[in-house]
Design a protein around this motif. Structure first.
Motif, short mmCIF file in Angstrom:
data_model
loop_
_atom_site.label_atom_id
_atom_site.label_comp_id
_atom_site.label_asym_id
_atom_site.label_seq_id
_atom_site.Cartn_x
_atom_site.Cartn_y
_atom_site.Cartn_z
N ASN A 194 33.70 22.44 49.96
CA ASN A 194 34.44 22.47 48.74
C ASN A 194 35.46 23.48 48.24
O ASN A 194 36.32 23.14 48.67
CB ASN A 194 33.22 22.35 47.25
N TYR A 195 34.89 23.86 48.73
CA TYR A 195 36.01 25.29 48.41
C TYR A 195 37.08 25.19 49.85
O TYR A 195 38.05 25.56 49.60
CB TYR A 195 35.11 26.87 49.14
N ALA A 196 36.62 24.60 51.43
CA ALA A 196 37.63 24.67 52.05
C ALA A 196 38.33 23.20 51.67
O ALA A 196 39.85 23.89 51.80
CB ALA A 196 37.38 24.00 53.39
N ALA B 286 41.87 37.75 37.41
CA ALA B 286 42.74 39.55 37.49
C ALA B 286 42.28 40.47 37.39
O ALA B 286 41.81 41.72 36.64
CB ALA B 286 43.63 39.74 36.34
N SER B 287 39.90 39.93 36.94
CA SER B 287 39.09 40.89 36.62
C SER B 287 38.42 41.44 37.08
O SER B 287 38.20 42.59 37.22
CB SER B 287 38.46 40.25 35.07
N ARG B 288 38.38 41.05 38.33
CA ARG B 288 38.26 42.47 39.98
C ARG B 288 38.68 41.87 40.15
O ARG B 288 39.77 40.62 41.60
CB ARG B 288 36.06 41.68 39.42
N GLU C 154 36.57 42.79 50.99
CA GLU C 154 35.52 43.53 50.54
C GLU C 154 35.86 43.06 48.36
O GLU C 154 36.65 43.16 48.09
CB GLU C 154 35.52 44.91 49.95
N SER C 155 35.06 42.19 48.44
CA SER C 155 34.70 41.71 47.00
C SER C 155 33.92 41.11 46.56
O SER C 155 32.49 40.86 47.34
CB SER C 155 36.27 40.90 46.39
N ASP C 156 33.52 40.97 45.27
CA ASP C 156 32.34 40.54 44.13
C ASP C 156 31.84 39.42 45.12
O ASP C 156 30.17 38.73 45.91
CB ASP C 156 32.11 40.50 43.11
N ASN D 279 48.43 31.84 41.37
CA ASN D 279 46.77 31.24 41.02
C ASN D 279 45.96 32.22 41.67
O ASN D 279 45.96 31.51 42.85
CB ASN D 279 47.85 30.05 41.47
N ASN D 280 45.30 33.40 41.20
CA ASN D 280 44.37 33.70 41.88
C ASN D 280 42.69 33.09 41.58
O ASN D 280 42.15 34.01 42.68
CB ASN D 280 44.81 35.23 42.36
N ALA D 281 42.38 32.45 40.21
CA ALA D 281 40.51 32.57 40.08
C ALA D 281 40.56 31.96 41.46
O ALA D 281 40.68 30.93 41.50
CB ALA D 281 41.00 32.31 38.76
N ASP E 279 38.59 29.65 30.58
CA ASP E 279 37.74 29.12 31.83
C ASP E 279 38.68 28.19 32.36
O ASP E 279 38.63 26.78 31.78
CB ASP E 279 36.23 27.73 30.96
N LEU E 280 39.14 28.03 33.69
CA LEU E 280 39.95 27.65 34.20
C LEU E 280 38.92 26.06 35.16
O LEU E 280 39.54 25.22 35.16
CB LEU E 280 40.43 27.79 35.20
N GLY E 281 37.54 26.14 34.46
CA GLY E 281 37.35 24.74 34.78
C GLY E 281 37.45 23.43 33.79
O GLY E 281 36.92 22.21 34.01
N1 LIG Z 1 36.75 37.74 49.08
C1 LIG Z 1 37.50 37.47 50.14
O1 LIG Z 1 36.97 37.40 51.40
C2 LIG Z 1 38.43 36.06 49.90
C3 LIG Z 1 39.23 34.72 51.07
C4 LIG Z 1 39.94 34.42 51.10
C5 LIG Z 1 40.66 34.76 49.83
N2 LIG Z 1 39.91 34.32 48.41
C6 LIG Z 1 39.99 34.48 47.12
O2 LIG Z 1 40.80 35.22 46.56
C7 LIG Z 1 40.59 34.97 45.40
C8 LIG Z 1 39.82 35.74 44.50
O3 LIG Z 1 38.58 36.39 45.09
P1 LIG Z 1 37.90 37.97 45.10
O4 LIG Z 1 37.18 37.68 46.07
O5 LIG Z 1 38.73 38.94 44.32
O6 LIG Z 1 36.72 36.59 43.55
P2 LIG Z 1 36.19 37.84 42.55
O7 LIG Z 1 34.50 36.67 42.53
O8 LIG Z 1 35.83 39.02 43.00
O9 LIG Z 1 37.02 37.46 41.23
C9 LIG Z 1 37.26 36.00 41.18
C10 LIG Z 1 38.05 36.19 39.91
O10 LIG Z 1 38.20 34.66 39.10
C11 LIG Z 1 37.99 34.51 38.06
N3 LIG Z 1 37.35 33.18 37.90
C12 LIG Z 1 36.57 32.49 38.30
N4 LIG Z 1 35.88 31.41 37.89
C13 LIG Z 1 36.66 31.11 37.07
C14 LIG Z 1 37.18 30.24 35.68
N5 LIG Z 1 36.57 29.44 36.03
N6 LIG Z 1 38.35 30.50 35.09
C15 LIG Z 1 38.84 31.38 34.77
N7 LIG Z 1 38.58 32.90 35.67
C16 LIG Z 1 37.89 32.71 36.81
C17 LIG Z 1 36.47 35.61 38.02
O11 LIG Z 1 36.71 35.65 36.17
C18 LIG Z 1 38.20 36.81 38.93
O12 LIG Z 1 38.73 37.44 38.01
C19 LIG Z 1 40.51 33.86 44.97
O13 LIG Z 1 40.92 32.55 45.01
C20 LIG Z 1 39.08 33.35 46.54
O14 LIG Z 1 38.40 31.98 46.22
C21 LIG Z 1 38.61 35.88 49.12
#
Ligand SMILES: NC(=O)c1ccc[n+]([C@@H]2O[C@H](COP(=O)([O-])OP(=O)(O)OC[C@H]3O[C@@H](n4cnc5c(N)ncnc54)[C@H](O)[C@@H]3O)[C@@H](O)[C@H]2O)c1
Length: 244
Positions: A151-153, A13-15, A186-188, A86-88, A60-62
């Motif tokens: 891996n991501y897929a 939820a941080s970004r 659009e995101s990091d 569950n978004n991380a 750390d969810l890792g």
């Molecule tokens: N941006 C896109 O185009 C896109 C497309 C499809 C799916 N997604 C999915 O949407 C979700 C959010 O993506 P985003 O673009 O906002 O990414 P982002 O990189 O901007 O943010 C990711 C978030 O996950 C957290 N995170 C990462 N690793 C972590 C860990 N080990 N432990 C705890 N928290 C952790 C980060 O702190 C951050 O808050 C992800 O699951 C991503 O796979 C994004």
């Protein structure tokens, strides 16, 4: 105020997308528990208009061995959750033949294994209360695959399998489980893509624009709220029509 008196746990939820979801949930009256990796707790202050309704967890969810204990403690303090997102998520891209098993496993740990652990930990309490909504953040990549992202897929396709299985297991207890499949948002996470790659992506989006985190937040609000009370086990693509 569609989420008044609801308690929501949103990971990542941080970004980006998670932050937009958190802001939207707060604006709709929810009390929010935001979780992210390693960021200082004062980062929570960046979420607008939170007041006393925001709680922050750095974890750390890792570290899959620690996740259940952390979530159990948070859940006890919160008194159970009505909504889980569950978004991380992380990426560690590379062509399959060069990808290290460590990079494969890391993405699976954060995106899939921890999400499963969190879903069943929070889900147990939801079952006890006979209500709840769980949303797993998949991706168009989980539906269609992508070169350089095996891996991501795998993690995002796995989330769809978990979503449908949990939906079947929990439906009779009043708990709904759905997934979102964002396209190019659009995101990091996507900022690192080359201009060429972004251009190619735009060519295949019928709505001719990239998505914004707020586009995903609107869909998450729908799945979290009573507006979707007859929907479970579904994957909602939010991708500008990328794969019509
Ligand atoms: N941006 C896109 O185009 C896109 C497309 C499809 C799916 N997604 C999915 O949407 C979700 C959010 O993506 P985003 O673009 O906002 O990414 P982002 O990189 O901007 O943010 C990711 C978030 O996950 C957290 N995170 C990462 N690793 C972590 C860990 N080990 N432990 C705890 N928290 C952790 C980060 O702190 C951050 O808050 C992800 O699951 C991503 O796979 C994004």
């Amino acid at each position: 105020m569609r989420l008044l008196n609801k308690k929501a746990l949103v990971t990542g939820a941080s970004r980006g997308i998670g932050k937009a979801i958190g802001e939207r949930f707060l604006a709709e009256g929810a009390e929010l528990w935001g979780l992210s990796a390693g960021e200082p707790a004062d980062l929570a202050g960046r979420i607008a208009g939170a007041g006393g309704k925001l709680h922050w967890i750095s974890a750390d969810l890792g570290d899959t061995n620690a996740v259940e204990g952390i979530i159990e403690a948070v859940q006890k303090e919160a008194g159970g959750f009505d909504i889980l997102v569950n978004n991380a998520g992380v990426t560690k891209d590379g062509l399959s033949f060069r990808m290290s098993i460590a990079d494969f496993q890391k993405v699976l740990d954060v995106n899939l294994t921890s999400a499963f652990i969190i879903a069943r930990t929070v889900g147990r309490e939801m079952i006890r209360k006979r209500s709840g909504s769980i949303i797993n953040m998949s991706s168009v990549v989980g539906l269609h695959g992508n070169g350089g992202q095996a891996n991501y897929a795998a993690s995002k396709a796995g989330l769809i399998g978990i979503t449908k299985s949990l939906a079947r297991e929990m439906a009779s207890r009043g708990v709904r489980v759905n997934a979102l499949a964002p396209g190019f948002i659009e995101s990091d996470m996507t900022a690192a893509m080359s201009e060429e790659a972004k251009g190619k992506m735009m060519e295949i989006i019928p709505l001719k624009r990239s998505g914004k985190p707020e586009d995903i937040a609107s869909a998450a609000l729908f799945l979290a709220s009573g507006d979707s009370s007859y929907i479970t086990g579904q994957v909602l693509s939010v991708d500008g029509g990328m794969f019509i």
